[in-house]
Write a protein that holds these residues in place. Structure first.
Motif, PDB file in Angstrom:
ATOM      1  N   THR A 117      12.929 -10.396  -5.790  1.00  0.00           N
ATOM      2  CA  THR A 117      12.693  -9.435  -4.712  1.00  0.00           C
ATOM      3  C   THR A 117      13.920  -9.251  -3.816  1.00  0.00           C
TER       4      THR A 117
ATOM      5  N   ARG B  17      18.574  -5.849  -4.961  1.00  0.00           N
ATOM      6  CA  ARG B  17      18.482  -4.461  -4.526  1.00  0.00           C
ATOM      7  C   ARG B  17      19.570  -3.650  -5.214  1.00  0.00           C
TER       8      ARG B  17
ATOM      9  N   LYS C 203      17.896  12.401  -4.185  1.00  0.00           N
ATOM     10  CA  LYS C 203      16.533  12.325  -3.667  1.00  0.00           C
ATOM     11  C   LYS C 203      15.537  12.108  -4.810  1.00  0.00           C
TER      12      LYS C 203
ATOM     13  N   GLU D 280      15.767   8.448  -5.799  1.00  0.00           N
ATOM     14  CA  GLU D 280      15.076   7.590  -4.829  1.00  0.00           C
ATOM     15  C   GLU D 280      13.562   7.627  -5.034  1.00  0.00           C
ATOM     16  N   LYS D 281      13.048   8.799  -5.304  1.00  0.00           N
ATOM     17  CA  LYS D 281      11.609   8.943  -5.531  1.00  0.00           C
ATOM     18  C   LYS D 281      11.164   8.147  -6.749  1.00  0.00           C
TER      19      LYS D 281
ATOM     20  N   LEU E  43      12.683   5.492  -8.037  1.00  0.00           N
ATOM     21  CA  LEU E  43      12.802   4.061  -7.746  1.00  0.00           C
ATOM     22  C   LEU E  43      11.657   3.578  -6.860  1.00  0.00           C
ATOM     23  N   ASN E  44      11.258   4.402  -5.913  1.00  0.00           N
ATOM     24  CA  ASN E  44      10.106   4.036  -5.076  1.00  0.00           C
ATOM     25  C   ASN E  44       8.842   3.927  -5.914  1.00  0.00           C
ATOM     26  N   LYS E  45       8.704   4.827  -6.856  1.00  0.00           N
ATOM     27  CA  LYS E  45       7.545   4.807  -7.745  1.00  0.00           C
ATOM     28  C   LYS E  45       7.505   3.525  -8.566  1.00  0.00           C
TER      29      LYS E  45
ATOM     30  N   ASN F 179       8.773   0.720  -7.535  1.00  0.00           N
ATOM     31  CA  ASN F 179       8.858  -0.400  -6.586  1.00  0.00           C
ATOM     32  C   ASN F 179      10.174  -1.164  -6.718  1.00  0.00           C
TER      33      ASN F 179
ATOM     34  N   LYS G 259      13.732  -1.907  -5.066  1.00  0.00           N
ATOM     35  CA  LYS G 259      14.487  -1.806  -3.820  1.00  0.00           C
ATOM     36  C   LYS G 259      15.858  -1.191  -4.091  1.00  0.00           C
ATOM     37  N   HIS G 260      16.321  -0.418  -3.135  1.00  0.00           N
ATOM     38  CA  HIS G 260      17.617   0.244  -3.339  1.00  0.00           C
ATOM     39  C   HIS G 260      18.199   0.681  -1.994  1.00  0.00           C
ATOM     40  N   LYS G 261      19.468   0.947  -2.018  1.00  0.00           N
ATOM     41  CA  LYS G 261      20.163   1.471  -0.851  1.00  0.00           C
ATOM     42  C   LYS G 261      21.156   2.536  -1.317  1.00  0.00           C
TER      43      LYS G 261
END
Length: 599
Positions: free
Chosen positions: A444, A447, A460, A463-464, A466-468, A470, A472-474
């Protein structure tokens, strides 16, 4: 007035002479028109003599009859030029072409040219041995009027055109351009290989011409693979039979330049371009305008036998606002305007637009955009191919529809489809399987670092996804020195847009060749890929070469060192209907046959 000419070696002789002569008596209108004709075909330096003779004639005009003055003038013209021009410029000749571009020209040193605006300007001034044709893998003779490919592609023998002259320039004796000689060609390639001048084109020629790397390292004083056969023939011997050698010779890096310019201008050579092309640079104000005037000594002729170029001059002005550039097109102050498909759809149905303008379409562009993965980060979860596949297949490319409307198409492979026949290429056959792979395990605290020069729609979209998943990213946005930051930071994922130097699949696959450390930003290594890629570089049979390309695509599809996003689609250019003879080669207009059909 003479001082004005001396300060501006590239002048419009016809306009200058007309202003100079108009003050004289109307009884000499015949002589005035004759001098305008003389100025149109004479060397620039001879205009000074003609002006002095005219003033002398005007002083004695009261004592000499008109016929005597005319005869003296004709004898002077013949003594300066030895013979009259082969063929008079016809009614298509003359005029000023006005063109707005979005980015200013930065520099015109051929071996350092990178940007499209620089390439466009350089194409007016310089020439190489060969140039690109309108079709893929089509080449046209320029400084070399013909060539032979010998020893199964390992030797190239070029027959150099007679009568090719460099532009008039202060770097030459008396400011008069001289004939091109074979030493100019030899020295051009020595400059490419000189470590002091090392630029973006050196990697293209390195290890390809026999002895060029030994010259680069100082082991040889000359490039052994470039040999003058006689005064008009020069031979290039390659280390191996590279299929794309003619493509390399058509790039800006191989434009032929005179050694005098390098001796005089040194590191300022990029601001003082001297070539053999159809136009000469007369005025250069980087933020306002560039003025190119007709090269009166240009070797080219039209199919009708008229001297090229037909235009008097080309004026290029930079402006960053596309709306302003479009408004200049409508006002008649911009004669060539790039239009994306969405804008074209809005206006092409307008009656007034269709009455005044035509559209020039280029079927396919060359640019390629992708997400790259850093293979040097062994401890990163991104080193797991399953994770890379999951990211790829969770990208919702519908979010890129705005980009598609702006002249892009979704990319399912690395190389654009028009560059080779895709029959037999099977990609993404495991798409559904990849979506249902077991979850990837990772700490965890791990990232993903994402790097981009702009916060674009595709970032964008990433990012969507990667969020889907789960993950972590920057996201780090670094607009300055972006590619240097990719090399130094080696982020997990980074966004790249590239346009190949020449239109061949080799340029795209080169991005993943492990021996090309400058282009392979992913640090991707696959011995099978490298072996097949090297074989494709030398395969002379087009069908066999295509099969090798298909194998390379399949390897990349399995290993996934990158996620292809978009390829450039059709390109559209709007121009007034009075512009005639325009053709575009490799996305760069050829102005040699352009003329303006208007009063």
């Amino acid at each position: 007035m003479y001082k004005e000419i001396l300060k501006t070696p590239n002048i419009n002789c016809k306009n200058f002479c007309l202003k100079k002569f108009v003050k004289y008596s109307t009884q000499f209108c015949f002589i005035s028109h004759f001098f305008i004709l003389v100025a149109k075909y004479s060397e620039i330096a001879r205009v000074f003599k003609l002006l002095k003779i005219l003033e002398l004639l005007c002083l004695v005009s009261k004592k000499l009859p008109l016929l005597t003055i005319s005869i003296l003038t004709i004898f002077f013209f013949l003594s300066c030029n030895n013979k009259l021009p082969d063929k008079i410029y016809n009614e298509k000749s003359g005029g000023t072409f006005k063109w707005f571009i979005t980015d200013p020209v930065e520099q015109l040193n051929p071996i350092n040219i990178l940007y499209s605006s620089d390439m466009v300007a350089a194409s007016l001034i310089f020439e190489g041995l060969v140039g690109y044709g309108q079709k893929v893998n089509e080449f046209v003779p320029l400084i070399a009027e013909s060539w032979q490919i010998l020893d199964n592609g390992k030797r190239y023998l070029f027959n150099i055109r007679k009568g090719v002259k460099f532009h008039n320039n202060p770097c030459f004796k008396n400011g008069l351009g001289r004939d091109l000689v074979l030493d100019d060609i030899v020295k051009t390639f020595e400059r490419i290989a000189d470590p002091k001048n090392e630029g973006p084109f050196w990697p293209l020629f390195s290890k390809k011409i026999l002895g060029i790397d030994e010259f680069h390292s100082g082991k040889l004083k000359t490039i052994s693979g470039i040999r003058k056969i006689n005064n008009t023939q020069i031979e290039f011997t390659l280390t191996k039979p590279f299929v794309t050698f003619l493509s390399l010779l058509a790039t800006p890096g191989a434009y032929i330049t005179p050694f005098e310019a390098w001796d005089v201008y040194k590191e300022q050579i990029g601001s003082h371009p001297v070539g053999t092309g159809p136009f000469r640079l007369a005025v250069w104000n980087p933020v306002e305008e560039m003025i190119f005037v007709r090269n009166e000594s240009y070797w080219g002729k039209t199919n009708e036998g008229n001297r090229q170029p037909l235009l008097d001059e080309i004026i290029i002005k930079p402006h960053s606002n596309p709306l302003i550039i479009y408004s200049e097109l409508i006002k008649g102050e911009n004669f060539l305007h790039y239009m994306n498909p969405s804008n074209l759809k809005k206006i092409e149905k307008a009656k007034e637009f269709n009455e005044q303008f035509k559209i020039y379409k280029i079927d396919n562009g060359l640019s390629f955009r992708f997400f790259g993965f850093s293979f040097n980060r062994k401890l990163s979860p991104i080193s797991n191919v399953n994770l890379r596949q999951l990211i790829k297949h969770n990208l919702d490319k519908k979010l890129l529809m705005n980009d598609v409307e702006e002249n892009f198409v979704f990319a399912n492979s690395v190389v654009p489809g028009f560059l080779y026949d895709r029959q037999g290429l099977i990609l993404n056959k495991n798409s559904e399987q990849n979506k249902t792979n077991p979850e990837i395990t990772y700490s965890t605290t791990q990232r993903l670092e994402i790097l981009s020069s702009i916060h674009s729609e595709d970032i964008k979209m990433l990012e969507k996804a990667l969020n889907k998943l789960n993950i972590k990213h920057k996201v780090n946005i670094l607009p300055n020195k972006y590619y240097q930051e990719i090399t130094e930071r080696e982020p997990d994922i980074f966004r790249v847009s590239m346009t190949p130097v020449y239109p061949d699949p080799e340029e795209y696959f080169n991005l993943f060749y492990s021996k090309n450390h400058e282009l392979n930003l992913m640090h991707y290594k696959n011995s099978e890929f490298d072996e097949i890629f090297e074989e494709s570089m030398f395969e002379q049979n087009p069908e066999k070469r295509t099969k090798l390309f298909i194998k390379l695509e399949q390897i990349l599809n399995n290993d996934l060192p990158c996620i292809p996003l978009t390829h450039e689609a059709e390109r559209y250019y709007a121009f007034p209907k009075f512009v005639k003879g325009l053709i575009i080669k490799n996305s760069i207009p050829d102005f040699r046959n352009v003329w303006l059909d208007k009063p």
